[in-house]
Design a protein around this motif. Structure first.
Motif, mmCIF file in Angstrom:
data_model
loop_
_atom_site.group_PDB
_atom_site.id
_atom_site.type_symbol
_atom_site.label_atom_id
_atom_site.label_comp_id
_atom_site.label_asym_id
_atom_site.label_seq_id
_atom_site.Cartn_x
_atom_site.Cartn_y
_atom_site.Cartn_z
ATOM 1 N N ARG A 191 0.896 -1.169 0.141
ATOM 2 C CA ARG A 191 -0.062 0.119 0.146
ATOM 3 C C ARG A 191 0.746 1.244 -0.066
ATOM 4 O O ARG A 191 0.429 2.261 -0.739
ATOM 5 C CB ARG A 191 -0.991 -0.079 1.245
ATOM 6 C CG ARG A 191 -1.861 1.123 1.134
ATOM 7 C CD ARG A 191 -2.836 0.984 2.336
ATOM 8 N NE ARG A 191 -3.301 -0.290 2.756
ATOM 9 C CZ ARG A 191 -3.054 -0.712 3.928
ATOM 10 N NH1 ARG A 191 -2.619 -0.133 5.106
ATOM 11 N NH2 ARG A 191 -3.248 -1.890 4.415
ATOM 12 N N ILE A 192 2.017 1.233 0.756
ATOM 13 C CA ILE A 192 2.890 2.537 0.819
ATOM 14 C C ILE A 192 3.494 2.602 -0.609
ATOM 15 O O ILE A 192 3.540 3.786 -1.133
ATOM 16 C CB ILE A 192 3.892 2.399 1.895
ATOM 17 C CG1 ILE A 192 3.263 2.477 3.217
ATOM 18 C CG2 ILE A 192 4.985 3.125 1.871
ATOM 19 C CD1 ILE A 192 4.129 2.188 4.421
ATOM 20 N N VAL A 193 3.917 1.568 -1.164
ATOM 21 C CA VAL A 193 4.624 1.605 -2.595
ATOM 22 C C VAL A 193 3.650 2.246 -3.509
ATOM 23 O O VAL A 193 4.231 3.291 -4.336
ATOM 24 C CB VAL A 193 5.261 0.406 -2.902
ATOM 25 C CG1 VAL A 193 5.731 0.283 -4.545
ATOM 26 C CG2 VAL A 193 6.469 0.139 -2.102
ATOM 27 N N VAL A 194 2.648 1.517 -3.481
ATOM 28 C CA VAL A 194 1.347 2.243 -4.436
ATOM 29 C C VAL A 194 1.158 3.591 -4.208
ATOM 30 O O VAL A 194 1.243 4.463 -5.261
ATOM 31 C CB VAL A 194 0.187 1.401 -4.620
ATOM 32 C CG1 VAL A 194 -0.947 1.908 -5.224
ATOM 33 C CG2 VAL A 194 0.589 -0.008 -5.027
ATOM 34 N N LEU A 195 1.164 3.966 -3.165
ATOM 35 C CA LEU A 195 0.523 5.362 -2.795
ATOM 36 C C LEU A 195 1.718 6.317 -3.111
ATOM 37 O O LEU A 195 1.540 7.313 -3.472
ATOM 38 C CB LEU A 195 0.344 5.699 -1.130
ATOM 39 C CG LEU A 195 -1.256 4.917 -0.909
ATOM 40 C CD1 LEU A 195 -1.403 4.990 0.590
ATOM 41 C CD2 LEU A 195 -2.197 5.519 -1.627
ATOM 42 N N ALA A 196 2.833 5.713 -2.716
ATOM 43 C CA ALA A 196 4.210 6.829 -3.029
ATOM 44 C C ALA A 196 4.153 6.894 -4.499
ATOM 45 O O ALA A 196 4.639 7.976 -4.990
ATOM 46 C CB ALA A 196 5.288 6.255 -2.362
ATOM 47 N N VAL A 197 4.267 5.748 -5.222
ATOM 48 C CA VAL A 197 4.436 6.154 -6.736
ATOM 49 C C VAL A 197 3.290 6.945 -7.317
ATOM 50 O O VAL A 197 3.882 7.827 -8.023
ATOM 51 C CB VAL A 197 4.371 4.508 -7.348
ATOM 52 C CG1 VAL A 197 4.242 4.949 -8.951
ATOM 53 C CG2 VAL A 197 5.830 3.863 -6.853
ATOM 54 N N THR A 198 2.316 6.590 -7.137
ATOM 55 C CA THR A 198 1.035 7.645 -7.531
ATOM 56 C C THR A 198 1.193 8.958 -7.120
ATOM 57 O O THR A 198 1.238 10.016 -7.747
ATOM 58 C CB THR A 198 -0.226 7.261 -6.764
ATOM 59 O OG1 THR A 198 -0.511 5.608 -7.208
ATOM 60 C CG2 THR A 198 -1.550 8.233 -7.314
ATOM 61 N N ALA A 199 1.789 9.227 -5.904
ATOM 62 C CA ALA A 199 1.915 10.734 -5.361
ATOM 63 C C ALA A 199 3.068 11.337 -5.826
ATOM 64 O O ALA A 199 3.204 12.297 -6.329
ATOM 65 C CB ALA A 199 2.203 10.705 -3.915
ATOM 66 N N LEU A 200 4.186 10.451 -6.114
ATOM 67 C CA LEU A 200 5.331 11.029 -6.859
ATOM 68 C C LEU A 200 5.179 11.370 -8.177
ATOM 69 O O LEU A 200 5.622 12.456 -8.804
ATOM 70 C CB LEU A 200 6.537 10.251 -6.772
ATOM 71 C CG LEU A 200 7.376 9.787 -5.606
ATOM 72 C CD1 LEU A 200 8.364 8.889 -5.515
ATOM 73 C CD2 LEU A 200 7.728 11.227 -4.923
ATOM 74 N N PHE A 201 4.239 10.732 -9.127
ATOM 75 C CA PHE A 201 3.888 10.879 -10.450
ATOM 76 C C PHE A 201 3.068 12.238 -10.433
ATOM 77 O O PHE A 201 3.477 12.987 -11.193
ATOM 78 C CB PHE A 201 3.147 9.843 -11.070
ATOM 79 C CG PHE A 201 2.616 10.083 -12.415
ATOM 80 C CD1 PHE A 201 3.549 10.000 -13.374
ATOM 81 C CD2 PHE A 201 1.185 10.308 -12.572
ATOM 82 C CE1 PHE A 201 3.106 10.367 -14.694
ATOM 83 C CE2 PHE A 201 0.812 10.567 -13.918
ATOM 84 C CZ PHE A 201 1.700 10.667 -14.943
ATOM 85 N N CYS A 202 2.087 12.204 -9.879
ATOM 86 C CA CYS A 202 1.076 13.313 -9.755
ATOM 87 C C CYS A 202 2.044 14.580 -9.247
ATOM 88 O O CYS A 202 1.855 15.748 -9.972
ATOM 89 C CB CYS A 202 -0.166 13.243 -8.957
ATOM 90 S SG CYS A 202 -1.176 11.884 -9.417
ATOM 91 N N ILE A 203 2.870 14.799 -8.388
ATOM 92 C CA ILE A 203 3.528 15.691 -7.894
ATOM 93 C C ILE A 203 4.517 15.988 -8.824
ATOM 94 O O ILE A 203 4.732 17.340 -9.267
ATOM 95 C CB ILE A 203 4.157 15.492 -6.415
ATOM 96 C CG1 ILE A 203 3.006 15.508 -5.208
ATOM 97 C CG2 ILE A 203 5.207 16.794 -6.055
ATOM 98 C CD1 ILE A 203 3.461 14.860 -4.105
#
Length: 127
Positions: A46-58
């Protein structure tokens, strides 16, 4: 000297019961261990998926924002505007790294419940 059949049978029954208890104890500890592994794996995924999504959007937002500021200040002082934005992003990145470090240090100890149960078992055996 003859042994009583009942006495031998009860000794074997006691040994069987002891073995069953030991196997049940080991099985319980293994189940706790497996449960903790599953929980940790799910949490990390869950942390990895959220981190990758956040990094892409940001990352995309940052690129578009810098492009917007560069276009707005194209005639006046575009280098200053881009430099200020780079400084702000550097400070934000450093703050995020500090937060990430504190979060990784604050996570629960791996296999804490399993280790606690084993310590309780050891205390019971020491009595």
């Amino acid at each position: 000297m003859q042994e009583e059949p009942g006495h031998t049978e009860s000794l074997l029954d006691s040994l069987r019961n002891l073995a069953k208890t030991f196997i049940a104890l080991v099985q319980t500890r293994i189940e706790i261990f497996a449960s903790e592994i599953d929980e940790e794996r799910t949490r990390l995924a869950r942390i990895v998926v959220l981190a990758v999504t956040a990094l892409f959007c940001i990352g995309l937002a940052v690129v578009l924002f810098v492009l917007l500021v560069a276009v707005v200040f194209w005639e006046e002082n575009r280098l200053l505007a881009i430099g200020v934005l780079a400084g702000l992003f550097a400070v934000g990145g450093f703050a995020a790294l500090l937060f990430l470090r504190s979060e990784t240090r604050r996570r629960p100890r791996f296999l804490a419940a399993t280790l606690a149960e084993l310590r309780k078992d050891q205390k019971e055996l020491d009595r």
